[in-house]
Design a protein around this motif. Structure first.
Motif, PDB file in Angstrom:
ATOM      1  N   ILE A 107       0.692  -1.187  -0.186  1.00  0.00           N
ATOM      2  CA  ILE A 107      -0.010  -0.240  -0.310  1.00  0.00           C
ATOM      3  C   ILE A 107       1.300   1.057  -0.164  1.00  0.00           C
ATOM      4  O   ILE A 107       1.235   1.421   0.769  1.00  0.00           O
ATOM      5  CB  ILE A 107      -1.078   0.465   1.202  1.00  0.00           C
ATOM      6  N   ASP A 108       0.476   1.830  -0.842  1.00  0.00           N
ATOM      7  CA  ASP A 108       1.624   3.542  -0.888  1.00  0.00           C
ATOM      8  C   ASP A 108       0.580   4.365  -1.361  1.00  0.00           C
ATOM      9  O   ASP A 108      -0.207   4.457  -1.865  1.00  0.00           O
ATOM     10  CB  ASP A 108       2.994   3.520  -1.798  1.00  0.00           C
ATOM     11  N   ILE A 109       0.969   5.444  -1.361  1.00  0.00           N
ATOM     12  CA  ILE A 109       1.237   7.059  -1.635  1.00  0.00           C
ATOM     13  C   ILE A 109       1.757   7.202  -1.874  1.00  0.00           C
ATOM     14  O   ILE A 109       2.630   7.796  -0.874  1.00  0.00           O
ATOM     15  CB  ILE A 109       0.838   7.783   0.394  1.00  0.00           C
ATOM     16  N   VAL A 110       1.372   8.195  -3.376  1.00  0.00           N
ATOM     17  CA  VAL A 110       2.239   8.773  -4.094  1.00  0.00           C
ATOM     18  C   VAL A 110       2.202  10.250  -3.985  1.00  0.00           C
ATOM     19  O   VAL A 110       0.788  10.724  -4.217  1.00  0.00           O
ATOM     20  CB  VAL A 110       2.796   8.303  -5.094  1.00  0.00           C
ATOM     21  N   ARG A 111       2.225  11.108  -3.841  1.00  0.00           N
ATOM     22  CA  ARG A 111       1.988  12.765  -4.077  1.00  0.00           C
ATOM     23  C   ARG A 111       2.955  13.255  -5.387  1.00  0.00           C
ATOM     24  O   ARG A 111       4.306  13.211  -6.353  1.00  0.00           O
ATOM     25  CB  ARG A 111       2.534  13.941  -3.336  1.00  0.00           C
ATOM     26  N   VAL A 112       1.779  13.297  -6.787  1.00  0.00           N
ATOM     27  CA  VAL A 112       1.984  13.664  -7.931  1.00  0.00           C
ATOM     28  C   VAL A 112       1.734  15.418  -8.249  1.00  0.00           C
ATOM     29  O   VAL A 112       0.983  15.501  -7.479  1.00  0.00           O
ATOM     30  CB  VAL A 112       1.195  12.486  -8.793  1.00  0.00           C
ATOM     31  N   GLU A 113       2.917  16.390  -8.961  1.00  0.00           N
ATOM     32  CA  GLU A 113       2.995  17.137  -9.924  1.00  0.00           C
ATOM     33  C   GLU A 113       3.737  16.943 -10.427  1.00  0.00           C
ATOM     34  O   GLU A 113       4.705  16.905 -10.990  1.00  0.00           O
ATOM     35  CB  GLU A 113       4.222  17.553  -8.295  1.00  0.00           C
ATOM     36  N   GLY A 114       2.517  18.371 -11.879  1.00  0.00           N
ATOM     37  CA  GLY A 114       3.517  17.779 -12.808  1.00  0.00           C
ATOM     38  C   GLY A 114       3.563  16.633 -13.850  1.00  0.00           C
ATOM     39  O   GLY A 114       4.840  16.622 -14.018  1.00  0.00           O
ATOM     40  N   GLY A 115       2.825  15.434 -13.549  1.00  0.00           N
ATOM     41  CA  GLY A 115       2.869  14.643 -13.978  1.00  0.00           C
ATOM     42  C   GLY A 115       3.923  13.572 -13.457  1.00  0.00           C
ATOM     43  O   GLY A 115       3.873  12.759 -14.006  1.00  0.00           O
ATOM     44  N   ARG A 116       4.680  14.060 -12.590  1.00  0.00           N
ATOM     45  CA  ARG A 116       5.668  13.075 -12.194  1.00  0.00           C
ATOM     46  C   ARG A 116       5.531  12.720 -10.066  1.00  0.00           C
ATOM     47  O   ARG A 116       4.825  13.461  -9.513  1.00  0.00           O
ATOM     48  CB  ARG A 116       7.266  13.977 -12.071  1.00  0.00           C
ATOM     49  N   TYR A 117       6.284  11.774 -10.040  1.00  0.00           N
ATOM     50  CA  TYR A 117       6.154  11.622  -8.487  1.00  0.00           C
ATOM     51  C   TYR A 117       7.363  12.433  -8.032  1.00  0.00           C
ATOM     52  O   TYR A 117       8.183  12.440  -8.451  1.00  0.00           O
ATOM     53  CB  TYR A 117       6.823   9.839  -8.089  1.00  0.00           C
TER      54      TYR A 117
END
Length: 135
Positions: free
Chosen positions: A107-117
């Motif tokens: 289970i992971d959470i990823v913050r995406v900004e501008g289409g990138r991790y």
């Protein structure tokens, strides 16, 4: 927007984790990415994520697949429940190949900004898998 950031995470899971595509990795990782799930005292930038897949998992697990079970997006974060599966055919963190099928739940959470991790937090069952391989 939630579908857009979920598609970034799906692409990362298939192209990077499952297929080992270095160009996709470079395209999807922000240069100042932070892996909050990195072990204490270990690197936590983009190189730490690439090393996890290319020097730990992919050499040890053949026929590696990633199955996404659930994804929830809110704001700029995506939570994903997935399973990484394959056959244990190489050394995995000191455990010699057993030839057994393995499944690592994540289970992971990823913050995406501008289409990138940009950031990652995660929990997985790798330690339990290692214990069962040693038994």
């Amino acid at each position: 927007m939630s579908d857009d950031i979920k598609s970034v995470v799906r692409r990362f899971n298939v192209e990077v984790i499952q297929n080992g595509n270095a160009l996709a990795f470079q395209a999807l990782m922000a240069p100042d990415f932070v892996n909050h799930a990195a072990p204490p005292g270990r690197p936590n930038g983009p190189e730490s994520m690439w090393a996890t897949f290319e020097t730990v998992l992919r050499p040890a697990i053949s026929e590696l697949t990633v199955t996404i079970h659930d994804q929830i997006a809110e704001g700029d974060k995506v939570t994903t429940r997935k399973t990484i599966c394959g056959r244990h055919t190489g050394d995995l963190l000191g455990v010699a190949a057993t030839g057994r099928d393995i499944s690592i739940d994540v289970i992971d959470i990823v913050r995406v900004e501008g289409g990138r991790y940009r950031e990652h937090w995660g929990l997985n069952t790798l330690q339990a898998v290692l214990a069962s391989l040693r038994a």
